[in-house]
Design an enzyme around this catalytic site. Structure first.
Site, PDB file in Angstrom:
ATOM      1  N   ASN A  77      70.151 -20.637  29.661  1.00 26.93           N
ATOM      2  CA  ASN A  77      71.237 -19.894  30.284  1.00 26.93           C
ATOM      3  C   ASN A  77      72.001 -20.790  31.261  1.00 26.93           C
ATOM      4  O   ASN A  77      72.013 -22.003  31.114  1.00 26.93           O
ATOM      5  CB  ASN A  77      70.737 -18.605  30.936  1.00 26.93           C
ATOM      6  N   ARG A  78      72.632 -20.208  32.272  1.00 28.13           N
ATOM      7  CA  ARG A  78      73.615 -20.927  33.073  1.00 28.13           C
ATOM      8  C   ARG A  78      73.121 -21.265  34.476  1.00 28.13           C
ATOM      9  O   ARG A  78      72.353 -20.509  35.071  1.00 28.13           O
ATOM     10  CB  ARG A  78      74.901 -20.095  33.175  1.00 28.13           C
ATOM     11  N   HIS A 103      72.424 -23.952  28.998  1.00 32.89           N
ATOM     12  CA  HIS A 103      71.380 -24.258  28.012  1.00 32.89           C
ATOM     13  C   HIS A 103      70.984 -25.734  27.963  1.00 32.89           C
ATOM     14  O   HIS A 103      70.769 -26.296  26.889  1.00 32.89           O
ATOM     15  CB  HIS A 103      71.823 -23.804  26.625  1.00 32.89           C
ATOM     16  N   HIS A 172      66.347 -19.299  20.962  1.00 33.13           N
ATOM     17  CA  HIS A 172      67.671 -18.686  20.812  1.00 33.13           C
ATOM     18  C   HIS A 172      67.894 -18.221  19.368  1.00 33.13           C
ATOM     19  O   HIS A 172      68.943 -18.480  18.774  1.00 33.13           O
ATOM     20  CB  HIS A 172      68.744 -19.690  21.224  1.00 33.13           C
ATOM     21  N   SER A 173      66.934 -17.515  18.807  1.00 34.68           N
ATOM     22  CA  SER A 173      67.107 -16.977  17.453  1.00 34.68           C
ATOM     23  C   SER A 173      68.103 -15.825  17.444  1.00 34.68           C
ATOM     24  O   SER A 173      68.158 -15.022  18.386  1.00 34.68           O
ATOM     25  CB  SER A 173      65.766 -16.503  16.894  1.00 34.68           C
ATOM     26  N   TYR A 174      68.864 -15.761  16.363  1.00 30.71           N
ATOM     27  CA  TYR A 174      69.810 -14.667  16.127  1.00 30.71           C
ATOM     28  C   TYR A 174      69.186 -13.750  15.072  1.00 30.71           C
ATOM     29  O   TYR A 174      69.014 -14.151  13.917  1.00 30.71           O
ATOM     30  CB  TYR A 174      71.134 -15.208  15.597  1.00 30.71           C
ATOM     31  N   ASP A 244      75.907  -9.460  26.833  1.00 30.15           N
ATOM     32  CA  ASP A 244      75.484 -10.841  27.074  1.00 30.15           C
ATOM     33  C   ASP A 244      75.051 -10.946  28.527  1.00 30.15           C
ATOM     34  O   ASP A 244      75.680 -11.634  29.335  1.00 30.15           O
ATOM     35  CB  ASP A 244      76.609 -11.837  26.756  1.00 30.15           C
ATOM     36  N   GLN A 281      67.696 -12.075  27.925  1.00 31.14           N
ATOM     37  CA  GLN A 281      69.134 -12.050  27.692  1.00 31.14           C
ATOM     38  C   GLN A 281      69.376 -11.397  26.338  1.00 31.14           C
ATOM     39  O   GLN A 281      69.001 -11.935  25.297  1.00 31.14           O
ATOM     40  CB  GLN A 281      69.709 -13.470  27.687  1.00 31.14           C
ATOM     41  N   GLU A 309      66.608 -13.440  24.255  1.00 31.19           N
ATOM     42  CA  GLU A 309      66.181 -14.703  24.857  1.00 31.19           C
ATOM     43  C   GLU A 309      65.344 -14.409  26.105  1.00 31.19           C
ATOM     44  O   GLU A 309      65.891 -14.162  27.182  1.00 31.19           O
ATOM     45  CB  GLU A 309      67.403 -15.537  25.217  1.00 31.19           C
TER      46      GLU A 309
END
Length: 350
Positions: A77-78, A103, A172-174, A244, A281, A309
């Site tokens: 993340n940020r 990331h 970070h799987s979708y 998000d 997340q 996440e």
């Protein structure tokens, strides 16, 4: 475990694809980015269904910028302003999200080739990150174990550092429980075991507030369809063009506890998650469009997947009220996230 050559990076590094099988699950792991490249689950008719997005070639993994399937670090993340102060010293990070750090920076763990070794039930991926790589203090050694057991995929994280540093790792799987490439996930059901979230501004940097979800479209304590409230006129949803944000998970941090449940009525595939992490997340792939074609030539568009996440909170170094993901010499940063996947009806008690 089956190992095969998947390709060579642009820099000439060999990349393996490693297949794991157990019970009804089959998974593929890449040594490039430690990515979960496939996760096959039998649907309600017994048909194997790949429920994670990915690509058919290594070149496409290198060209995409969506972190699809990857292990993310050093800091998931940020971090606002691409800087933090630790031990009285300022560390400057690479700004790859406007003025902010996302990331892990310019070449985070998602772009590295990991070393793989077989372990009971799975594979251990290891990586060394030298002192001041991407600006972070400390030489960091990371091991991530993917294991399959019956209908459970486990991701176990361990890290050690020779200096005090921040560490925040995730996958970070979708996910698309109707099958990768099947289109939008708006009609898939989600429940999060989270009574609060961390509001963020238009730049996705948290304000520092920990806000209750009650009375907002961020409340997933009872199950909702992902698309049911995603376009409501609510600041968090407007800023991010959908979901998000970081949710504050209920229960004691460090204890493996349920945090999510998701379900596709189309395939009957149910996902149930547990984690030791403090947050998650939820990202509804609001900016997915524009990446290379996916597996089997699938075209991925916005909101064709969702990410879960598990993590420490974004921008924690700038918010003392957030739990700090500090790692000191002699300590082990150790966390686990588990996903149970099977064809089942939505539980009546949920």
């Amino acid at each position: 475990m089956k190992r095969e050559l998947f390709g060579q990076t642009a820099a000439g590094e060999a990349v393996e694809r490693i297949w794991l099988e157990s019970g009804r699950l089959r998974a593929a792991i890449l040594t490039y980015g430690g990515a979960l490249a496939a996760l096959e689950v039998p649907d309600k008719s017994g048909r194997p269904t790949d429920v994670v997005l990915g690509f058919d070639t290594l070149e496409d993994y290198e060209h995409q910028d969506k972190y699809i399937g990857a292990l993310v670090g050093r800091y998931a993340n940020r971090i606002g302003g691409s800087r933090f102060v630790l031990g009285g010293k300022e560390y400057r990070l690479y700004a790859n999200d406007g003025k902010n750090h996302l990331h892990g920076g310019q070449r985070g763990f998602d772009k590295k080739v990991w070393q793989a070794r077989e372990i009971p039930g799975g594979v251990a991926l290891s990586l060394h990150s030298p002192h001041l790589e991407e600006g972070y203090p400390g030489a960091l050694d990371v091991t991530v174990c993917y294991t399959l057991e019956e209908d459970v995929l486990s991701i176990g994280y361990e890290a050690r550092s020779d200096r005090e540093t921040f560490c925040n790792l995730t996958n970070h799987s979708y996910f698309n429980l109707a099958g990768q490439g099947s289109g939008p996930v708006g009609n898939q059901r989600l429940q999060l075991m989270a009574s609060a979230y961390t509001p963020a501004g238009p730049d996705s940097i948290p304000t520092g507030e920990i806000a209750p979800v009650a009375g907002t479209p961020m409340d997933f304590r009872q199950p909702f369809l992902l698309g049911e409230r995603i376009d409501e006129d609510f600041p968090a949803l407007r800023y991010a063009s959908g979901y998000d944000h970081n949710w504050v998970l209920d229960g004691p941090v460090g204890t493996l506890r349920p945090f999510c449940r998701a379900w596709s009525g189309e395939t009957g595939i149910l996902l149930e998650g547990e984690t030791t992490m403090p947050g998650v997340q939820l990202y509804t792939a609001n900016f997915l469009a524009g990446c290379p074609k996916g597996k089997g030539g699938a075209v991925y568009n916005n909101r064709d997947a969702f990410c879960l996440e598990t993590q420490f909170f974004p921008d924690a170094p700038h918010h003392p009220n957030f739990l700090q993901p500090l790692l000191r010499p002699g300590e082990v940063w150790r966390h686990t996230t588990r996903f149970r996947l099977r064809a089942a009806e939505w539980p009546d008690h949920a």
